[in-house]
Design an enzyme around this catalytic site. Structure first.
Site, PDB file in Angstrom:
ATOM      1  N   ASP A  29     -32.804  -8.461  45.119  1.00 44.07           N
ATOM      2  CA  ASP A  29     -31.584  -9.041  45.673  1.00 44.07           C
ATOM      3  C   ASP A  29     -30.362  -8.523  44.912  1.00 44.07           C
ATOM      4  O   ASP A  29     -30.333  -7.355  44.522  1.00 44.07           O
ATOM      5  CB  ASP A  29     -31.675 -10.578  45.594  1.00 44.07           C
ATOM      6  CG  ASP A  29     -31.032 -11.259  46.786  1.00 44.07           C
ATOM      7  OD1 ASP A  29     -29.788 -11.251  46.846  1.00 44.07           O
ATOM      8  OD2 ASP A  29     -31.755 -11.796  47.649  1.00 44.07           O
ATOM      9  N   HIS A  61     -25.824 -14.285  45.551  1.00 44.50           N
ATOM     10  CA  HIS A  61     -26.906 -14.426  46.526  1.00 44.50           C
ATOM     11  C   HIS A  61     -28.271 -14.462  45.844  1.00 44.50           C
ATOM     12  O   HIS A  61     -29.107 -15.330  46.118  1.00 44.50           O
ATOM     13  CB  HIS A  61     -26.824 -13.268  47.526  1.00 44.50           C
ATOM     14  CG  HIS A  61     -27.708 -13.403  48.721  1.00 44.50           C
ATOM     15  ND1 HIS A  61     -29.029 -12.998  48.722  1.00 44.50           N
ATOM     16  CD2 HIS A  61     -27.467 -13.894  49.965  1.00 44.50           C
ATOM     17  CE1 HIS A  61     -29.554 -13.222  49.920  1.00 44.50           C
ATOM     18  NE2 HIS A  61     -28.630 -13.777  50.685  1.00 44.50           N
ATOM     19  N   ASN A 163     -30.180 -12.757  60.320  1.00 38.03           N
ATOM     20  CA  ASN A 163     -29.292 -13.708  60.999  1.00 38.03           C
ATOM     21  C   ASN A 163     -28.688 -13.148  62.280  1.00 38.03           C
ATOM     22  O   ASN A 163     -27.542 -13.450  62.626  1.00 38.03           O
ATOM     23  CB  ASN A 163     -28.169 -14.127  60.031  1.00 38.03           C
ATOM     24  CG  ASN A 163     -28.704 -14.752  58.765  1.00 38.03           C
ATOM     25  OD1 ASN A 163     -29.784 -15.326  58.744  1.00 38.03           O
ATOM     26  ND2 ASN A 163     -27.940 -14.634  57.693  1.00 38.03           N
ATOM     27  N   SER A 239     -31.997 -15.941  54.605  1.00 34.30           N
ATOM     28  CA  SER A 239     -32.134 -15.557  53.194  1.00 34.30           C
ATOM     29  C   SER A 239     -32.550 -16.742  52.343  1.00 34.30           C
ATOM     30  O   SER A 239     -33.150 -16.568  51.281  1.00 34.30           O
ATOM     31  CB  SER A 239     -30.804 -15.015  52.656  1.00 34.30           C
ATOM     32  OG  SER A 239     -30.536 -13.746  53.157  1.00 34.30           O
TER      33      SER A 239
END
Length: 293
Positions: A29, A61, A163, A239
């Site tokens: 990530d 994130h 998404n 996520s």
């Protein structure tokens, strides 16, 4: 995270001292911040973006994702504890402060995880990132082959569905990979309240007519670790859903350490429960820890 744990009955596992102890989850990530909730369980940090050796996250994130998996909840008195609060973390930074990365770095990172699998007992690879639909076809193919290689090496690969929903065939790569476990959001109908469109979770089937995502988990308004010292913040998206399942599987693999990735996936299929809240989507179900374990 308190609501996520309650919904999926994670506290059932914790009461039985199934907390992910001894299981390492690789998180690919934006990095990870130093946060009290991670204690000393970040076993290794590798930066493929700038080559830094010190632990950091310039986006937030990755820290949020890691907190969902392995946060101890220390700074919130357990309220925002992750799914597997005693699991270990193997962190690979492949995205910059804007959340951008390149395929070459991601491929190197996956090979890095495979190479270190035995040394750090890496059982799960969480990928809460995905390729844009406009990506080069060769790059897509290489990434799909890389996650397949990780799966065949004995690592359970968990990827976010992306998404880009609610249209069909909107699952991002590498979530389209047939072998791995792809996770969507069960509560994406609330996405419009959080800057995402209603029904944001990527949907299958894939071009190969495979059911994707297989599993759904909470993903909207999840509160987890923030890169700001000892704080927490809310984020939404698939996520967030993927690490919920990565954490759940860390619990499963603590109890049944001999399970192979294929056996883990079969277990999910057998124990998943469909919910009305997901509407008419084609998926296996939602995982409750009392059934999974």
């Amino acid at each position: 995270m308190d609501q996520v744990r309650k919904k999926l009955k994670a506290d059932y596992a914790h009461r039985k001292r199934i907390t992910g102890r001894g299981v390492t989850v690789a998180v690919m990530d934006t990095g990870i911040a130093v946060h009290p909730d991670f204690d000393n369980r970040i076993l290794k940090f590798t930066d493929f973006t700038q080559g830094r050796t010190r632990i950091y996250d310039d986006n937030g994130h990755g820290t949020h994702v890691a907190g969902i998996i392995a946060g101890s909840g220390k700074m919130s008195r357990g309220i925002y504890m992750g799914m597997a609060p005693e699991s270990n973390l193997f962190v690979i930074k492949v995205l910059d402060r804007k959340g951008n990365g390149n395929t070459y770095q991601v491929l190197k990172a996956i090979d890095h995880v495979i190479e270190n699998k035995e040394k750090y007992n890496i059982r799960i690879l969480n990928i809460s990132v995905g390729m844009l639909p406009t990506a080069d076809e060769e790059e897509k193919k290489n990434l799909m082959q890389a996650v397949e290689r990780a799966w065949k090496s004995g690592i359970v690969v968990v990827a976010a569905a992306g998404n880009n929903g609610p249209m069909k065939n909107s699952v991002t790569i590498p979530g389209q990979c047939r072998s791995i476990i792809t996770v969507g959001s069960i509560d994406d109908y609330m996405g419009q309240k959080k800057g995402l469109k209603k029904g944001y979770s990527g949907r299958g089937p894939t071009e190969c007519c495979v059911v994707k995502p297989e599993i759904l988990a909470p993903g909207t308004s999840v509160k987890s670790c923030s890169l700001r010292g000892n704080a927490y913040e809310i984020k939404s998206g698939t996520s967030m859903s993927a690490p919920v399942i990565s954490g759940a599987l860390a619990l499963l693999l603590q109890k049944y350490p001999a399970m192979t990735p294929a056996e883990v996936k079969l277990r999910l299929y057998e124990r998943a429960v469909k919910l009305e809240e997901a509407g008419g989507r084609n998926y296996w179900g939602v995982v409750y820890l009392n059934r999974l374990l």
